[in-house]
Design an enzyme around this catalytic site. Structure first.
Site, mmCIF file in Angstrom:
data_model
loop_
_atom_site.group_PDB
_atom_site.id
_atom_site.type_symbol
_atom_site.label_atom_id
_atom_site.label_comp_id
_atom_site.label_asym_id
_atom_site.label_seq_id
_atom_site.Cartn_x
_atom_site.Cartn_y
_atom_site.Cartn_z
ATOM 1 N N ASP A 14 0.760 -1.008 0.098
ATOM 2 C CA ASP A 14 0.615 -0.195 -0.104
ATOM 3 C C ASP A 14 1.158 1.033 -0.108
ATOM 4 O O ASP A 14 0.107 2.227 0.214
ATOM 5 C CB ASP A 14 -0.632 0.235 0.895
ATOM 6 C CG ASP A 14 -1.955 -1.380 1.196
ATOM 7 O OD1 ASP A 14 -2.545 -1.753 -0.062
ATOM 8 O OD2 ASP A 14 -2.077 -1.683 2.316
ATOM 9 N N LYS A 17 1.706 2.733 -4.783
ATOM 10 C CA LYS A 17 2.445 1.500 -6.275
ATOM 11 C C LYS A 17 1.527 2.090 -8.167
ATOM 12 O O LYS A 17 1.427 2.056 -9.035
ATOM 13 C CB LYS A 17 2.526 0.098 -5.914
ATOM 14 C CG LYS A 17 3.488 -0.802 -5.422
ATOM 15 C CD LYS A 17 3.585 -1.713 -5.170
ATOM 16 C CE LYS A 17 1.856 -2.399 -4.713
ATOM 17 N NZ LYS A 17 2.111 -1.971 -3.169
ATOM 18 N N GLY A 41 -4.402 -4.281 -3.679
ATOM 19 C CA GLY A 41 -5.132 -3.203 -4.230
ATOM 20 C C GLY A 41 -5.515 -1.948 -4.430
ATOM 21 O O GLY A 41 -3.931 -1.653 -3.428
ATOM 22 N N HIS A 42 -4.565 -1.747 -5.704
ATOM 23 C CA HIS A 42 -4.398 -0.321 -6.087
ATOM 24 C C HIS A 42 -4.978 0.623 -6.527
ATOM 25 O O HIS A 42 -5.838 0.525 -7.389
ATOM 26 C CB HIS A 42 -3.474 -0.930 -7.315
ATOM 27 C CG HIS A 42 -2.525 -1.427 -7.345
ATOM 28 N ND1 HIS A 42 -1.211 -2.925 -8.345
ATOM 29 C CD2 HIS A 42 -1.933 -2.489 -6.149
ATOM 30 C CE1 HIS A 42 -0.811 -2.965 -7.222
ATOM 31 N NE2 HIS A 42 -0.731 -3.065 -5.711
ATOM 32 N N GLN A 225 2.121 -6.269 -3.216
ATOM 33 C CA GLN A 225 2.660 -6.159 -1.696
ATOM 34 C C GLN A 225 3.609 -5.467 -2.151
ATOM 35 O O GLN A 225 4.154 -4.212 -2.788
ATOM 36 C CB GLN A 225 2.857 -7.952 -1.268
ATOM 37 C CG GLN A 225 1.429 -8.490 -1.837
ATOM 38 C CD GLN A 225 0.307 -9.038 -2.784
ATOM 39 O OE1 GLN A 225 1.691 -9.189 -3.640
ATOM 40 N NE2 GLN A 225 -0.026 -8.219 -2.829
ATOM 41 N N ALA A 300 -7.138 -1.423 0.551
ATOM 42 C CA ALA A 300 -7.987 -0.937 -0.038
ATOM 43 C C ALA A 300 -8.542 -2.730 -1.068
ATOM 44 O O ALA A 300 -9.379 -2.825 -1.383
ATOM 45 C CB ALA A 300 -7.307 -0.351 -1.255
ATOM 46 N N ARG A 306 -5.125 0.352 8.549
ATOM 47 C CA ARG A 306 -3.963 -0.096 8.732
ATOM 48 C C ARG A 306 -3.172 0.287 9.631
ATOM 49 O O ARG A 306 -3.338 1.512 10.265
ATOM 50 C CB ARG A 306 -3.418 0.534 7.433
ATOM 51 C CG ARG A 306 -3.717 0.423 6.221
ATOM 52 C CD ARG A 306 -3.340 0.623 4.698
ATOM 53 N NE ARG A 306 -3.625 0.814 3.706
ATOM 54 C CZ ARG A 306 -4.182 1.621 2.253
ATOM 55 N NH1 ARG A 306 -3.611 2.883 2.649
ATOM 56 N NH2 ARG A 306 -4.236 1.125 1.102
ATOM 57 N N LYS A 332 2.944 9.484 -0.091
ATOM 58 C CA LYS A 332 2.344 10.134 0.703
ATOM 59 C C LYS A 332 2.961 11.402 2.031
ATOM 60 O O LYS A 332 2.862 10.945 3.137
ATOM 61 C CB LYS A 332 1.647 9.495 1.531
ATOM 62 C CG LYS A 332 0.484 8.252 1.031
ATOM 63 C CD LYS A 332 0.080 7.569 2.087
ATOM 64 C CE LYS A 332 -1.853 7.594 1.636
ATOM 65 N NZ LYS A 332 -2.311 6.650 2.218
HETATM 66 P P1 GDP Z 1 -0.823 0.210 -3.379
HETATM 67 O O1 GDP Z 1 -1.555 -0.961 -3.126
HETATM 68 O O2 GDP Z 1 0.512 0.320 -3.398
HETATM 69 O O3 GDP Z 1 -1.178 0.286 -4.379
HETATM 70 O O4 GDP Z 1 -1.667 1.319 -2.822
HETATM 71 P P2 GDP Z 1 -2.916 1.511 -1.669
HETATM 72 O O5 GDP Z 1 -3.760 2.172 -3.414
HETATM 73 O O6 GDP Z 1 -3.727 -0.016 -1.381
HETATM 74 O O7 GDP Z 1 -2.963 2.984 -0.916
HETATM 75 C C1 GDP Z 1 -2.565 4.132 -0.917
HETATM 76 C C2 GDP Z 1 -3.250 5.169 -0.455
HETATM 77 O O8 GDP Z 1 -2.514 6.262 -0.342
HETATM 78 C C3 GDP Z 1 -4.554 5.140 -1.993
HETATM 79 O O9 GDP Z 1 -5.209 5.638 -1.112
HETATM 80 C C4 GDP Z 1 -3.956 6.652 -2.604
HETATM 81 O O10 GDP Z 1 -5.060 7.557 -2.900
HETATM 82 C C5 GDP Z 1 -3.491 7.546 -1.782
HETATM 83 N N1 GDP Z 1 -2.352 7.831 -1.766
HETATM 84 C C6 GDP Z 1 -0.993 7.072 -3.422
HETATM 85 N N2 GDP Z 1 -0.459 8.322 -3.337
HETATM 86 C C7 GDP Z 1 -0.613 9.184 -1.822
HETATM 87 C C8 GDP Z 1 -0.589 10.413 -1.851
HETATM 88 O O11 GDP Z 1 1.296 10.957 -2.328
HETATM 89 N N3 GDP Z 1 -0.102 11.621 -0.797
HETATM 90 C C9 GDP Z 1 -1.718 11.141 -0.448
HETATM 91 N N4 GDP Z 1 -2.620 12.204 1.038
HETATM 92 N N5 GDP Z 1 -2.256 10.207 -0.511
HETATM 93 C C10 GDP Z 1 -1.340 9.256 -1.459
HETATM 94 P P1 IMO Z 2 -0.703 -4.073 -1.835
HETATM 95 O O1 IMO Z 2 -0.455 -5.028 -3.258
HETATM 96 C C1 IMO Z 2 -0.726 -4.482 2.300
HETATM 97 C C2 IMO Z 2 -0.868 -8.934 3.852
HETATM 98 C C3 IMO Z 2 -2.129 -8.882 4.827
HETATM 99 C C4 IMO Z 2 -1.356 -10.041 5.144
HETATM 100 C C5 IMO Z 2 -0.298 -11.065 4.248
HETATM 101 C C6 IMO Z 2 -0.966 -12.252 3.610
HETATM 102 O O2 IMO Z 2 -2.211 -3.227 -1.931
HETATM 103 O O3 IMO Z 2 0.020 -3.337 -1.691
HETATM 104 P P2 IMO Z 2 -1.970 -13.260 1.550
HETATM 105 O O4 IMO Z 2 -3.730 -12.552 1.674
HETATM 106 O O5 IMO Z 2 -1.679 -12.510 0.573
HETATM 107 O O6 IMO Z 2 -1.837 -14.676 1.858
HETATM 108 O O7 IMO Z 2 -1.353 -12.041 3.429
HETATM 109 O O8 IMO Z 2 -0.282 -9.844 3.074
HETATM 110 N N1 IMO Z 2 -1.519 -8.265 1.910
HETATM 111 C C7 IMO Z 2 -1.324 -7.115 1.473
HETATM 112 N N2 IMO Z 2 -1.262 -5.993 2.610
HETATM 113 N N3 IMO Z 2 -0.854 -4.658 0.889
HETATM 114 C C8 IMO Z 2 -1.436 -5.846 0.008
HETATM 115 O O9 IMO Z 2 -1.036 -5.661 -1.634
HETATM 116 C C9 IMO Z 2 -1.343 -6.794 0.349
HETATM 117 N N4 IMO Z 2 -1.604 -8.288 0.019
HETATM 118 C C10 IMO Z 2 -1.456 -8.805 1.156
HETATM 119 O O10 IMO Z 2 -2.461 -7.883 4.705
HETATM 120 O O11 IMO Z 2 -0.882 -9.605 6.377
HETATM 121 MG MG MG Z 3 -3.061 -1.210 -1.690
#
Ligand code: GDP
Ligand code: IMO
Ligand code: MG
Length: 425
Positions: A14, A17, A41-42, A225, A300, A306, A332
């Protein structure tokens, strides 16, 4: 020069990416997912419109960019179909641009059942998985009994393989977990329907990627991840079941290691983690609550809160090393706007980097304190507009890790970035 760029998480996921991959697609011909599954969840935000992608590469919102799901990804067909339909309902052209590797393992219903039964059985020691069947599907792959996409779209092969593998898993479900076995007919029939929907998108992804390379196209490899969730290098056993580190970009797509030109490591300006397991810099005070609130730190994929803490430079340096990171992207930054003092962890009180969760629990984090900037960095696109204290934080990160920061993200929208050096150019 045309480049193949890997974008991956350096923390526990998270990191942002999806946002950064989407940003970089401006100069990409294709985006490739190479590990993980719909545990990811991206989030992409474009002109206030939010899209969350789980399996489909974050290139899908950029018209004309091809999207590949490589052999290293575990695919749950019903989740994939749902995502395709949702995107199509909002006017995105998916089926003509999405290619699914026939070598990718399928997440079957018994994998999901087993994931959930095991987590329940673990009670307070649960990993806190996403419950999506990721672990059991990778286990079947390694055990060489898994069903691949290529098997799924061949009804005869599917029938034979499913009979054997379902009997095996049903035995465990029934006699070890004392739960209800799954019906062969139900699993088979729904698999046939899913296969019918996806078969037109299934192909030799490795061959296509090499064709793109020969054509001089730019590839963007999208990690899922983060490094500390890597099956080998993470906080084992509180990890996911794939290698989330840069080597996977080659193994999970069929590229060679020498095809990768640049690795972009994404780190938040602080740290979060969802699920169980060690987290040395975790905060349980007002600062932690403030980070969660300002950063809107809810998963997400599962919507879980978190856990939040300060940036861990020791772990980040290890992530830079194991991924061979070329440049970093700090996301962030704006979340830290209201903090009078910002801390970064610069030592673990021990020499060796921990090799297992139990060793992580022994860590006594040592912190460097930095003065906060107490002004808004939200949406800043120019380095010169950044407060001096924020620049100082970036310098501290660069100095400790030994690699440059090439992108700073100052908000969730596609447009909110300081691009110091674009990895794709
Ligand atoms: P990923 O799994 O690495 O793609 O990240 P996620 O989408 O799960 O979580 C990142 C969260 O931070 C999302 O809600 C984005 O919209 C948000 N986000 C990403 N970059 C920034 C930033 O620079 N500032 C803020 N405030 N939010 C951000
Ligand atoms: P993105 O791509 C954050 C965590 C789960 C758990 C562990 C194992 O959005 O960054 P799993 O279901 O993969 O066997 O769970 O990994 N986990 C993540 N945490 N972001 C993710 O993906 C994750 N994918 C798995 O919460 O701790
Ligand atoms: Mg994510």
């Amino acid at each position: 020069m045309k480049k193949t760029v890997v974008v991956l998480g350096t923390q526990w996921g998270d990191e942002g990416k999806g946002k950064i991959v989407d940003l970089l697609t401006e100069n990409a011909d294709a985006v490739v997912r190479y590990q993980g599954g719909h545990n990811a969840g991206h989030t992409l935000i474009i002109n206030d419109e939010k899209t969350v992608l789980h399996l489909i590469p974050s290139g899908i919102l950029r018209p004309g960019v091809k999207c590949y799901i490589g052999n290293g990804v575990v695919i749950e067909p019903s989740a994939l179909i749902k995502e395709i339909k949702q995107l199509e309902a909002s006017g995105v052209d998916v089926q003509s641009r999405l290619f699914i590797s026939k070598s990718a393992p399928v997440i079957m219903p018994y994998h999901i059942t087993l994931d959930q039964l095991r987590e329940q059985a673990k009670g307070k020691d649960a990993i806190g998985t996403t419950g999506r069947g990721i672990g059991p599907a990778y286990e079947d792959k390694v055990a060489r009994r898994g069903i691949r996409i290529g098997d799924l779209i061949d009804s005869k092969l599917l029938k034979d393989k499913l009979q054997t593998v379902l009997a095996y898993h049903n035995f465990v479900i029934e006699h070890y977990h004392n739960s209800e076995p799954l019906s062969f007919d139900e699993v088979y029939q729904s698999a046939l329907q899913q296969a019918d929907f996806i078969k037109g998108m299934c192909s030799d992804v490795t061959g296509q990627l090499h064709q793109q390379l020969e054509n001089g196209d730019q590839l963007l490899m999208e990690g899922a991840q983060g490094t500390l969730l890597d099956i080998d290098h993470g906080t084992y056993p509180f990890v996911t079941s794939s290698n989330t580190t840069s080597g996977s970009a080659a193994a999970g797509s069929g590229l060679g290691a020498t095809h990768i030109d640049y690795v972009l490591g994404i780190t938040k300006a602080y740290t979060t983690r969802v699920g169980g397991g060690p987290f040395p810099t975790e905060l349980f005070d007002e600062d932690g609550i403030e980070l969660a609130k300002r950063g809107v730190e809810f998963g997400a994929t599962t919507g879980r809160a978190r856990r939040c803490g300060w940036l861990d430079l020791v772990a980040l340096k290890r992530a830079v090393q194991v991924n061979g990171v070329t440049g970093l992207c700090v996301t962030k930054l704006d979340v830290l706007d209201t903090f009078k003092t910002i801390k970064v962890c610069t030592g673990y009180g021990q020499n060796d980097f921990p090799g297992a969760a139990s060793e992580f629990e022994q860590i006594k984090p040592e912190y460097q304190k930095l003065t906060g900037w107490l002004s808004s960095t939200k949406g800043i696109t120019d380095m010169s507009a950044l407060p001096i204290e924020a620049k100082r934080l970036i310098e501290v990160i660069e100095k400790y890790t030994g690699v440059p920061v090439h992108i700073i993200s100052t908000g969730p929208d596609r447009s909110e970035n300081i691009i110091i050096k674009n990895p794709m150019q």
